[in-house]
Structure formats: structure tokens, C-alpha cells
Design a protein around this motif. Structure first.
Motif, PDB file in Angstrom:
ATOM      1  N   LEU A 153       5.753 -17.333   1.275  1.00 58.32           N
ATOM      2  CA  LEU A 153       5.142 -16.048   1.613  1.00 58.32           C
ATOM      3  C   LEU A 153       3.617 -16.064   1.513  1.00 58.32           C
ATOM      4  CD1 LEU A 153       7.532 -13.525  -0.185  1.00 58.32           C
ATOM      5  CD2 LEU A 153       7.482 -14.164   2.213  1.00 58.32           C
ATOM      6  N   GLU A 154       3.057 -17.113   0.947  1.00 57.33           N
ATOM      7  CA  GLU A 154       1.612 -17.187   0.844  1.00 57.33           C
ATOM      8  C   GLU A 154       1.020 -17.412   2.233  1.00 57.33           C
ATOM      9  OE1 GLU A 154       3.747 -18.920  -1.095  1.00 57.33           O
ATOM     10  OE2 GLU A 154       3.494 -17.629  -2.834  1.00 57.33           O
ATOM     11  N   ASN A 155      -0.093 -16.805   2.482  1.00 55.01           N
ATOM     12  CA  ASN A 155      -0.783 -16.907   3.776  1.00 55.01           C
ATOM     13  C   ASN A 155       0.121 -16.510   4.940  1.00 55.01           C
ATOM     14  OD1 ASN A 155      -3.090 -17.859   2.458  1.00 55.01           O
ATOM     15  ND2 ASN A 155      -2.332 -19.962   2.545  1.00 55.01           N
ATOM     16  N   MET A 156       0.991 -15.563   4.700  1.00 53.08           N
ATOM     17  CA  MET A 156       1.907 -15.136   5.742  1.00 53.08           C
ATOM     18  C   MET A 156       1.159 -14.479   6.901  1.00 53.08           C
ATOM     19  SD  MET A 156       5.527 -13.385   5.022  1.00 53.08           S
ATOM     20  CE  MET A 156       5.496 -11.696   5.505  1.00 53.08           C
ATOM     21  N   GLY A 157       0.084 -13.781   6.604  1.00 55.53           N
ATOM     22  CA  GLY A 157      -0.707 -13.148   7.657  1.00 55.53           C
ATOM     23  C   GLY A 157      -1.343 -14.177   8.575  1.00 55.53           C
ATOM     24  N   ALA A 158      -1.838 -15.269   8.009  1.00 59.48           N
ATOM     25  CA  ALA A 158      -2.451 -16.315   8.831  1.00 59.48           C
ATOM     26  C   ALA A 158      -1.410 -17.030   9.682  1.00 59.48           C
ATOM     27  CB  ALA A 158      -3.168 -17.318   7.932  1.00 59.48           C
ATOM     28  N   LEU A 211       6.618   9.165  27.561  1.00 60.66           N
ATOM     29  CA  LEU A 211       6.792   7.810  27.036  1.00 60.66           C
ATOM     30  C   LEU A 211       5.544   7.356  26.281  1.00 60.66           C
ATOM     31  CD1 LEU A 211       8.547   5.251  26.884  1.00 60.66           C
ATOM     32  CD2 LEU A 211       7.451   4.514  29.007  1.00 60.66           C
ATOM     33  N   THR A 212       4.371   7.663  26.821  1.00 60.45           N
ATOM     34  CA  THR A 212       3.120   7.318  26.150  1.00 60.45           C
ATOM     35  C   THR A 212       3.015   8.032  24.812  1.00 60.45           C
ATOM     36  OG1 THR A 212       2.056   6.989  28.289  1.00 60.45           O
ATOM     37  CG2 THR A 212       0.605   7.284  26.395  1.00 60.45           C
ATOM     38  N   GLY A 213       3.390   9.288  24.775  1.00 61.47           N
ATOM     39  CA  GLY A 213       3.365  10.044  23.519  1.00 61.47           C
ATOM     40  C   GLY A 213       4.297   9.447  22.482  1.00 61.47           C
ATOM     41  N   VAL A 214       5.485   9.065  22.892  1.00 61.17           N
ATOM     42  CA  VAL A 214       6.432   8.452  21.953  1.00 61.17           C
ATOM     43  C   VAL A 214       5.880   7.135  21.430  1.00 61.17           C
ATOM     44  CG1 VAL A 214       8.711   7.361  21.821  1.00 61.17           C
ATOM     45  CG2 VAL A 214       8.480   9.595  22.878  1.00 61.17           C
ATOM     46  N   VAL A 215       5.309   6.317  22.306  1.00 60.19           N
ATOM     47  CA  VAL A 215       4.752   5.040  21.878  1.00 60.19           C
ATOM     48  C   VAL A 215       3.581   5.263  20.927  1.00 60.19           C
ATOM     49  CG1 VAL A 215       3.473   3.004  22.690  1.00 60.19           C
ATOM     50  CG2 VAL A 215       5.550   3.723  23.858  1.00 60.19           C
ATOM     51  N   LEU A 216       2.713   6.224  21.243  1.00 58.43           N
ATOM     52  CA  LEU A 216       1.561   6.490  20.373  1.00 58.43           C
ATOM     53  C   LEU A 216       1.980   7.066  19.026  1.00 58.43           C
ATOM     54  CD1 LEU A 216      -1.090   7.856  22.893  1.00 58.43           C
ATOM     55  CD2 LEU A 216      -1.038   5.624  21.746  1.00 58.43           C
ATOM     56  N   LEU A 217       3.094   7.762  18.984  1.00 60.17           N
ATOM     57  CA  LEU A 217       3.581   8.278  17.717  1.00 60.17           C
ATOM     58  C   LEU A 217       4.293   7.204  16.885  1.00 60.17           C
ATOM     59  CD1 LEU A 217       4.964  11.781  18.743  1.00 60.17           C
ATOM     60  CD2 LEU A 217       2.946  11.286  17.362  1.00 60.17           C
ATOM     61  N   MET A 218       4.863   6.212  17.541  1.00 59.63           N
ATOM     62  CA  MET A 218       5.652   5.211  16.824  1.00 59.63           C
ATOM     63  C   MET A 218       4.875   3.953  16.450  1.00 59.63           C
ATOM     64  SD  MET A 218       9.293   5.394  18.838  1.00 59.63           S
ATOM     65  CE  MET A 218       9.690   3.761  18.340  1.00 59.63           C
ATOM     66  N   VAL A 219       4.036   3.446  17.329  1.00 61.34           N
ATOM     67  CA  VAL A 219       3.425   2.140  17.117  1.00 61.34           C
ATOM     68  C   VAL A 219       2.429   2.118  15.955  1.00 61.34           C
ATOM     69  CG1 VAL A 219       1.952   0.388  18.191  1.00 61.34           C
ATOM     70  CG2 VAL A 219       3.888   1.321  19.436  1.00 61.34           C
ATOM     71  N   PRO A 220       1.486   3.058  15.817  1.00 58.72           N
ATOM     72  CA  PRO A 220       0.550   2.964  14.691  1.00 58.72           C
ATOM     73  C   PRO A 220       1.235   2.994  13.319  1.00 58.72           C
ATOM     74  CG  PRO A 220      -0.349   4.413  16.356  1.00 58.72           C
ATOM     75  CD  PRO A 220       1.056   4.111  16.768  1.00 58.72           C
ATOM     76  N   PRO A 221       2.197   3.901  13.060  1.00 59.47           N
ATOM     77  CA  PRO A 221       2.857   3.828  11.753  1.00 59.47           C
ATOM     78  C   PRO A 221       3.647   2.535  11.554  1.00 59.47           C
ATOM     79  CG  PRO A 221       3.289   5.957  12.765  1.00 59.47           C
ATOM     80  CD  PRO A 221       2.630   5.100  13.783  1.00 59.47           C
ATOM     81  N   LEU A 222       4.260   2.050  12.617  1.00 62.86           N
ATOM     82  CA  LEU A 222       5.016   0.801  12.522  1.00 62.86           C
ATOM     83  C   LEU A 222       4.088  -0.367  12.198  1.00 62.86           C
ATOM     84  CD1 LEU A 222       7.801  -0.534  12.865  1.00 62.86           C
ATOM     85  CD2 LEU A 222       7.215  -0.875  15.258  1.00 62.86           C
ATOM     86  N   ALA A 223       2.946  -0.438  12.845  1.00 56.25           N
ATOM     87  CA  ALA A 223       1.980  -1.505  12.580  1.00 56.25           C
ATOM     88  C   ALA A 223       1.446  -1.400  11.160  1.00 56.25           C
ATOM     89  CB  ALA A 223       0.843  -1.447  13.591  1.00 56.25           C
ATOM     90  N   SER A 224       1.170  -0.197  10.714  1.00 50.48           N
ATOM     91  CA  SER A 224       0.685   0.015   9.347  1.00 50.48           C
ATOM     92  C   SER A 224       1.722  -0.433   8.323  1.00 50.48           C
ATOM     93  CB  SER A 224       0.341   1.488   9.154  1.00 50.48           C
ATOM     94  OG  SER A 224       0.115   1.777   7.803  1.00 50.48           O
ATOM     95  N   GLN A 225       2.980  -0.092   8.543  1.00 51.01           N
ATOM     96  CA  GLN A 225       4.034  -0.495   7.618  1.00 51.01           C
ATOM     97  C   GLN A 225       4.217  -2.009   7.625  1.00 51.01           C
ATOM     98  OE1 GLN A 225       7.493   1.740   8.728  1.00 51.01           O
ATOM     99  NE2 GLN A 225       6.611   3.689   8.077  1.00 51.01           N
ATOM    100  N   LEU A 226       4.083  -2.621   8.786  1.00 45.03           N
ATOM    101  CA  LEU A 226       4.220  -4.071   8.875  1.00 45.03           C
ATOM    102  C   LEU A 226       3.087  -4.773   8.124  1.00 45.03           C
ATOM    103  CD1 LEU A 226       5.839  -6.408  10.103  1.00 45.03           C
ATOM    104  CD2 LEU A 226       4.365  -6.265  12.093  1.00 45.03           C
ATOM    105  N   ILE A 227       1.875  -4.275   8.265  1.00 46.87           N
ATOM    106  CA  ILE A 227       0.729  -4.857   7.554  1.00 46.87           C
ATOM    107  C   ILE A 227       0.915  -4.691   6.046  1.00 46.87           C
ATOM    108  CG2 ILE A 227      -1.747  -4.566   7.124  1.00 46.87           C
ATOM    109  CD1 ILE A 227      -2.003  -3.931  10.151  1.00 46.87           C
ATOM    110  N   ASP A 228       1.365  -3.513   5.618  1.00 43.72           N
ATOM    111  CA  ASP A 228       1.627  -3.299   4.188  1.00 43.72           C
ATOM    112  C   ASP A 228       2.728  -4.227   3.676  1.00 43.72           C
ATOM    113  OD1 ASP A 228      -0.298  -1.339   4.120  1.00 43.72           O
ATOM    114  OD2 ASP A 228       1.130   0.340   4.241  1.00 43.72           O
ATOM    115  N   LEU A 229       3.759  -4.427   4.464  1.00 40.35           N
ATOM    116  CA  LEU A 229       4.863  -5.308   4.069  1.00 40.35           C
ATOM    117  C   LEU A 229       4.379  -6.744   3.913  1.00 40.35           C
ATOM    118  CD1 LEU A 229       7.952  -5.608   3.617  1.00 40.35           C
ATOM    119  CD2 LEU A 229       8.118  -6.097   6.051  1.00 40.35           C
TER     120      LEU A 229
END
Length: 187
Positions: free
Chosen positions: A141-146, A90-108
Motif C-alpha cells: 500500500l505504500e506509494n499507492m498514489g504514485a 446527464l451532465t447534472g448527474v455526472v457533476l453531482l456524482m464524480v467530485p464526491p467519488l473522486a474525493s472519497q477515492l483520494i481519501d481512501l
């Protein structure tokens, strides 16, 4: 006799025109019991979910624990081995999924205003899309990160709650698997 019958059929109606509804005490008790049962079920939803998932884990891991027992491991060691292996997977699956998902969310989030401008430019070529373009322009959409900070904090508390329920479920499953004969009697 006929006069007596006619006198009763032509009797004037009662002077008060009140409608009286009587409900049996048993009916009131049944309705209150049903309402109380639904309320109690709503309050115990999380507990019932933890128990259900723990029983699913028991049903899933019990054959593997039994197989390891038949191969010579004691039940406690077999439980530890199975749950450590499941936790690592389960830890391996989470470690494989969460970083790419977070990266894609930040890019979006970062590219959302540019994507909106591109979409508006494409839709401006069509006469039918004027109201759609106006609706898309009105999306803030402006300042969406904040603005996402408080939302992320709210979700993090939910995530911690789910982790707590997960740990409770895991320990309940381990307890039920540790002594299956006694656990089946308890259930």
C-alpha cells in the motif's frame, strides 16, 4: 453353399489396420461458417451495442418527441429540446456524482496504510489470525498514489473510447428519430 459361406466368414482380416475418417465437405463448410460467424459477431460487438442503445433511446424519446409535436413544435425543434434536456440531466448527474467519488477515492488511497495498521492491530489479539495478518501485511500500500498514475491513464483512454461510442450512439438515435418513417423502412 455352406462351404462358400464358411470361407467368407473365416477370411483373414485385411493386412493394413488403418482407420479412415471421412468428413463430408458440407460438414466442413458448416463448421467453418459457424466459426466465421462467431468471429464476425465478436468483431461487431461494439457496433451492435451502439445500435442497440440507439434503438433503446429512440424507443424512449419517440413518445416524448411525438407529444411535443402534437403540442405544436416541429419535429426538429422537439428533437433538439428533448436531447438538450437529456444531456443537461446527464451532465447534472455526472457533476453531482464524480467530485464526491473522486474525493472519497483520494481519501481512501491516502488513509489505506493507516487503516491497514489499525486492522492488523485489531487482528493481532486473536491466535487464529496470524496467517491473515501476514497476508494483509504483504499487500503493497505504500506509494499507492504514485503507482495509480499509469492505471488512471489507462482508464482515461477507455473513458474516451466510451465517450466516443456514446456520441456515436446519440447521433444515431437523433438520425433515427429525425425521420421515423424512413428509419423504420431502413431497419
Amino acid at each position: 453353399r455352406l462351404a462358400a459361406v464358411m470361407a467368407t466368414t473365416h477370411a483373414p482380416p485385411p493386412s493394413s489396420s488403418q482407420l479412415r475418417i471421412e468428413i463430408a465437405p458440407k460438414t466442413i463448410a458448416l463448421v467453418l461458417g459457424a466459426v466465421a460467424s462467431i468471429w464476425l459477431l465478436g468483431q461487431l460487438t461494439n457496433v451492435l451495442m451502439v445500435i442497440t442503445v440507439a434503438l433503446i433511446l429512440v424507443g424512449t424519446f419517440d413518445p416524448l418527441v411525438g407529444w411535443l409535436e402534437r403540442r405544436g413544435l416541429k419535429r426538429g425543434r422537439a428533437l433538439v429540446l428533448v436531447f438538450v434536456a437529456a444531456t443537461l440531466m446527464l451532465t447534472g448527474v455526472v457533476l453531482l456524482m464524480v467530485p464526491p467519488l473522486a474525493s472519497q477515492l483520494i481519501d481512501l488511497i491516502a488513509s489505506a496504510p493507516a487503516k491497514r495498521a489499525d486492522l492488523i492491530a485489531r487482528l493481532n489479539d486473536y491466535a487464529w489470525s496470524k496467517t491473515l495478518v501476514k497476508a494483509i501485511e504483504d499487500i503493497p500500500l505504500e506509494n499507492m498514489g504514485a503507482k495509480a498514475g499509469p492505471v488512471v491513464i489507462g482508464y482515461s483512454t477507455r473513458l474516451l473510447t466510451m465517450v466516443g461510442y456514446g456520441i456515436s450512439t446519440l447521433f444515431l438515435a437523433i438520425y433515427l428519430l429525425a425521420d421515423p418513417v424512413r428509419s423504420k423502412g431502413l431497419l
